[in-house]
Motif scaffolding. Structure first.
Motif, PDB file in Angstrom:
ATOM      1  N   ALA A   1       0.856  -1.189   0.000  1.00  0.00           N
ATOM      2  CA  ALA A   1       0.000   0.000   0.000  1.00  0.00           C
ATOM      3  C   ALA A   1       0.884   1.228   0.000  1.00  0.00           C
ATOM      4  N   GLU A   2       0.272   2.382  -0.250  1.00  0.00           N
ATOM      5  CA  GLU A   2       0.946   3.646   0.030  1.00  0.00           C
ATOM      6  C   GLU A   2       0.466   4.065   1.421  1.00  0.00           C
ATOM      7  N   ARG A   3       1.361   3.961   2.402  1.00  0.00           N
ATOM      8  CA  ARG A   3       0.946   4.169   3.790  1.00  0.00           C
ATOM      9  C   ARG A   3       1.597   5.388   4.441  1.00  0.00           C
ATOM     10  N   ARG A   4       2.268   6.205   3.654  1.00  0.00           N
ATOM     11  CA  ARG A   4       2.884   7.406   4.229  1.00  0.00           C
ATOM     12  C   ARG A   4       1.871   8.551   4.165  1.00  0.00           C
ATOM     13  N   PRO A   5       1.367   9.000   5.318  1.00  0.00           N
ATOM     14  CA  PRO A   5       0.312  10.024   5.311  1.00  0.00           C
ATOM     15  C   PRO A   5       0.672  11.290   4.552  1.00  0.00           C
ATOM     16  N   ASP A   6       1.907  11.768   4.672  1.00  0.00           N
ATOM     17  CA  ASP A   6       2.280  13.000   3.987  1.00  0.00           C
ATOM     18  C   ASP A   6       2.298  12.808   2.471  1.00  0.00           C
ATOM     19  N   VAL A   7       2.767  11.648   2.012  1.00  0.00           N
ATOM     20  CA  VAL A   7       2.771  11.358   0.577  1.00  0.00           C
ATOM     21  C   VAL A   7       1.341  11.298   0.056  1.00  0.00           C
ATOM     22  N   CYS A   8       0.465  10.630   0.802  1.00  0.00           N
ATOM     23  CA  CYS A   8      -0.935  10.520   0.384  1.00  0.00           C
ATOM     24  C   CYS A   8      -1.599  11.891   0.335  1.00  0.00           C
ATOM     25  N   GLU A   9      -1.270  12.737   1.297  1.00  0.00           N
ATOM     26  CA  GLU A   9      -1.889  14.066   1.343  1.00  0.00           C
ATOM     27  C   GLU A   9      -1.467  14.904   0.148  1.00  0.00           C
ATOM     28  N   ASN A  10      -0.207  14.764  -0.234  1.00  0.00           N
ATOM     29  CA  ASN A  10       0.318  15.545  -1.353  1.00  0.00           C
ATOM     30  C   ASN A  10      -0.005  14.950  -2.711  1.00  0.00           C
ATOM     31  N   ASP A  11      -0.309  13.651  -2.740  1.00  0.00           N
ATOM     32  CA  ASP A  11      -0.612  12.981  -4.007  1.00  0.00           C
ATOM     33  C   ASP A  11      -1.770  12.009  -3.792  1.00  0.00           C
ATOM     34  N   PRO A  12      -2.982  12.520  -3.577  1.00  0.00           N
ATOM     35  CA  PRO A  12      -4.125  11.633  -3.314  1.00  0.00           C
ATOM     36  C   PRO A  12      -4.436  10.697  -4.474  1.00  0.00           C
TER      37      PRO A  12
ATOM     38  N   SER B   1     -14.486  -0.371  17.655  1.00  0.00           N
ATOM     39  CA  SER B   1     -14.823  -1.737  17.262  1.00  0.00           C
ATOM     40  C   SER B   1     -14.881  -1.818  15.746  1.00  0.00           C
ATOM     41  N   PRO B   2     -14.857  -3.027  15.185  1.00  0.00           N
ATOM     42  CA  PRO B   2     -14.902  -3.150  13.725  1.00  0.00           C
ATOM     43  C   PRO B   2     -16.134  -2.521  13.091  1.00  0.00           C
ATOM     44  N   GLY B   3     -17.237  -2.445  13.826  1.00  0.00           N
ATOM     45  CA  GLY B   3     -18.463  -1.912  13.261  1.00  0.00           C
ATOM     46  C   GLY B   3     -18.631  -0.415  13.399  1.00  0.00           C
ATOM     47  N   ASP B   4     -17.696   0.254  14.061  1.00  0.00           N
ATOM     48  CA  ASP B   4     -17.810   1.706  14.214  1.00  0.00           C
ATOM     49  C   ASP B   4     -17.621   2.405  12.872  1.00  0.00           C
ATOM     50  N   ALA B   5     -18.331   3.508  12.698  1.00  0.00           N
ATOM     51  CA  ALA B   5     -18.279   4.229  11.424  1.00  0.00           C
ATOM     52  C   ALA B   5     -16.927   4.916  11.249  1.00  0.00           C
ATOM     53  N   PRO B   6     -16.263   4.699  10.126  1.00  0.00           N
ATOM     54  CA  PRO B   6     -14.993   5.388   9.867  1.00  0.00           C
ATOM     55  C   PRO B   6     -15.208   6.900   9.733  1.00  0.00           C
ATOM     56  N   ALA B   7     -14.183   7.639  10.106  1.00  0.00           N
ATOM     57  CA  ALA B   7     -14.201   9.100   9.950  1.00  0.00           C
ATOM     58  C   ALA B   7     -12.760   9.576   9.810  1.00  0.00           C
ATOM     59  N   PRO B   8     -12.135   9.284   8.668  1.00  0.00           N
ATOM     60  CA  PRO B   8     -10.703   9.601   8.518  1.00  0.00           C
ATOM     61  C   PRO B   8     -10.443  11.098   8.466  1.00  0.00           C
ATOM     62  N   LEU B   9      -9.273  11.479   8.981  1.00  0.00           N
ATOM     63  CA  LEU B   9      -8.878  12.887   9.013  1.00  0.00           C
ATOM     64  C   LEU B   9      -8.000  13.284   7.837  1.00  0.00           C
ATOM     65  N   ASN B  10      -7.433  12.316   7.129  1.00  0.00           N
ATOM     66  CA  ASN B  10      -6.483  12.646   6.073  1.00  0.00           C
ATOM     67  C   ASN B  10      -6.688  11.753   4.848  1.00  0.00           C
ATOM     68  N   ALA B  11      -5.957  12.071   3.792  1.00  0.00           N
ATOM     69  CA  ALA B  11      -6.116  11.356   2.517  1.00  0.00           C
ATOM     70  C   ALA B  11      -5.730   9.884   2.642  1.00  0.00           C
ATOM     71  N   TYR B  12      -4.736   9.584   3.467  1.00  0.00           N
ATOM     72  CA  TYR B  12      -4.342   8.193   3.678  1.00  0.00           C
ATOM     73  C   TYR B  12      -5.503   7.398   4.259  1.00  0.00           C
ATOM     74  N   GLY B  13      -6.085   7.902   5.351  1.00  0.00           N
ATOM     75  CA  GLY B  13      -7.197   7.207   5.972  1.00  0.00           C
ATOM     76  C   GLY B  13      -8.382   7.065   5.038  1.00  0.00           C
ATOM     77  N   LYS B  14      -8.664   8.111   4.273  1.00  0.00           N
ATOM     78  CA  LYS B  14      -9.795   8.049   3.334  1.00  0.00           C
ATOM     79  C   LYS B  14      -9.551   7.001   2.255  1.00  0.00           C
ATOM     80  N   SER B  15      -8.317   6.937   1.744  1.00  0.00           N
ATOM     81  CA  SER B  15      -8.033   5.951   0.705  1.00  0.00           C
ATOM     82  C   SER B  15      -8.169   4.528   1.245  1.00  0.00           C
TER      83      SER B  15
ATOM     84  N   ALA C   1      -2.326   7.693  -3.888  1.00  0.00           N
ATOM     85  CA  ALA C   1      -2.892   6.947  -2.773  1.00  0.00           C
ATOM     86  C   ALA C   1      -4.079   6.114  -3.234  1.00  0.00           C
ATOM     87  N   ARG C   2      -4.934   6.712  -4.038  1.00  0.00           N
ATOM     88  CA  ARG C   2      -6.105   5.984  -4.526  1.00  0.00           C
ATOM     89  C   ARG C   2      -5.700   4.863  -5.489  1.00  0.00           C
ATOM     90  N   ALA C   3      -4.726   5.133  -6.329  1.00  0.00           N
ATOM     91  CA  ALA C   3      -4.296   4.129  -7.300  1.00  0.00           C
ATOM     92  C   ALA C   3      -3.814   2.859  -6.608  1.00  0.00           C
TER      93      ALA C   3
END
Length: 312
Positions: free
Chosen positions: A77-88, A130-144, A91-93
């Motif tokens: 994966a692309e797991r570096r948050p700063d890289v994902c933020e600068n190149d979403p 828990s696994p069933g909790d709703a996600p709420a990512p703060l950055n592009a990495y988490g969203k991807s 990250a998506r690819a």
């Protein structure tokens, strides 16, 4: 199953921090002769692995169709948050589009997919999660990673996601993990001629040892091999809450250096990060899957194995 009756696993991203630990565990575990593990890597492919670029979808399809694995572990994966933020788009690819291709091929082949995700799918305001909790990512990495989870499970509900927190383990470079990457500054601060090292004391993390995660993944694969598939969202985490300041103190103890450390009490990262994303591991624990090595024991043993690696 392969022609010789072995359970075939495609380990995607076998050259990374986690991938290496999983490969080592599957090779050394009891019953290893019953496994056929085919490793892939991109930039660090060697004689023991297949060179595979996840951005080359045709190559991914060709590899999986030829191998016809029973299970696919996606540790790339692309797991570096700063890289994902600068190149979403990148990250998506890697974190969404490539996983969608793998999921589609796996469904056609009848292969089970286990994809690695992250605690950064949460905003860190209401732990434990828990696994069933709703996600709420703060950055592009988490969203991807959230989008990747959804794409995988929509393609095949029998597949599985394994969310993990901050990882550390046997390394080839200090910066392979946000844990060991602290070491050069810690050692440097012990020199009386140098100033103290500032360490984040705002965010709580749960450092998790990659050989322990590898044991978890082996347990999940064994369930699949026996016909008891684990599907949906799962999570695994170390159970010691630690800031980077706490982690740095542990590293200093392991190295027996008198480090000068200063606690940074406010976030300083350019990319927003969650404060506390403690993951509830109860689902896997209930299945008897898991292992946790205390941080001081793990980091001490880890650093003792690399006397020839000197911080610059």
């Amino acid at each position: 199953m392969s022609a010789d009756g072995r359970f075939t696993v495609a380990l995607i991203g076998a050259s990374g921090l986690l991938g290496r630990a999983v490969a080592a565990e599957l090779a050394s575990a009891p019953g290893a002769r019953d496994w056929r593990v085919v490793r892939t890597a991109r930039s660090r492919a060697d004689a023991a692995s297949v060179k595979l670029d996840l951005l080359d979808h045709d190559a991914v399809r060709g590899f999986l169709r030829e191998l016809a694995p029973d299970a696919i572990v996606v540790a790339a994966a692309e797991r570096r948050p700063d890289v994902c933020e600068n190149d979403p788009a990148l990250a998506r690819a890697l974190n969404v589009d490539a996983l969608s291709v793998i999921a589609s091929e796996a469904r056609a082949l009848g292969a089970w997919v286990l994809s690695i995700s992250t605690d950064y799918v949460f905003d860190g305001t209401s732990p434990p999660y828990s696994p069933g909790d709703a996600p709420a990512p703060l950055n592009a990495y988490g969203k991807s990673k959230v989008d990747g989870e959804r794409a995988l499970l929509a393609s095949d509900p029998s597949s599985c996601v394994l969310r993990l927190p901050l990882l550390y383990g046997p390394f080839s470079e200090w910066n392979e993990s946000a844990v060991t990457s602290l070491t050069p500054a810690i050692v440097k601060s012990a020199d009386p001629a140098n100033p103290p090292a500032s360490m984040d004391a705002w965010a709580t993390r749960y450092p998790t040892f990659t050989p322990d995660v590898a044991v978890v993944i082996r347990g999940m694969l064994e369930h699949r091999a026996k016909g008891a598939t684990i599907s949906g969202i799962t999570q695994w985490s170390g159970d010691e809450p630690m800031t980077k300041f706490d982690i740095a103190q542990g590293i200093a103890r392991a190295l027996k250096v008198d480090a000068k450390l200063v606690a940074q009490l406010t976030p300083t990262d350019a990319t927003p990060r969650p404060r506390d994303c403690h993951l509830d591991s109860g689902r896997l624990e209930a299945l008897g899957i898991g292992r946790r090595t205390p941080f001081d024991i793990a980091i001490g043993g880890l650093l003792a194995k690399y006397p020839d690696v000197s911080p610059q």
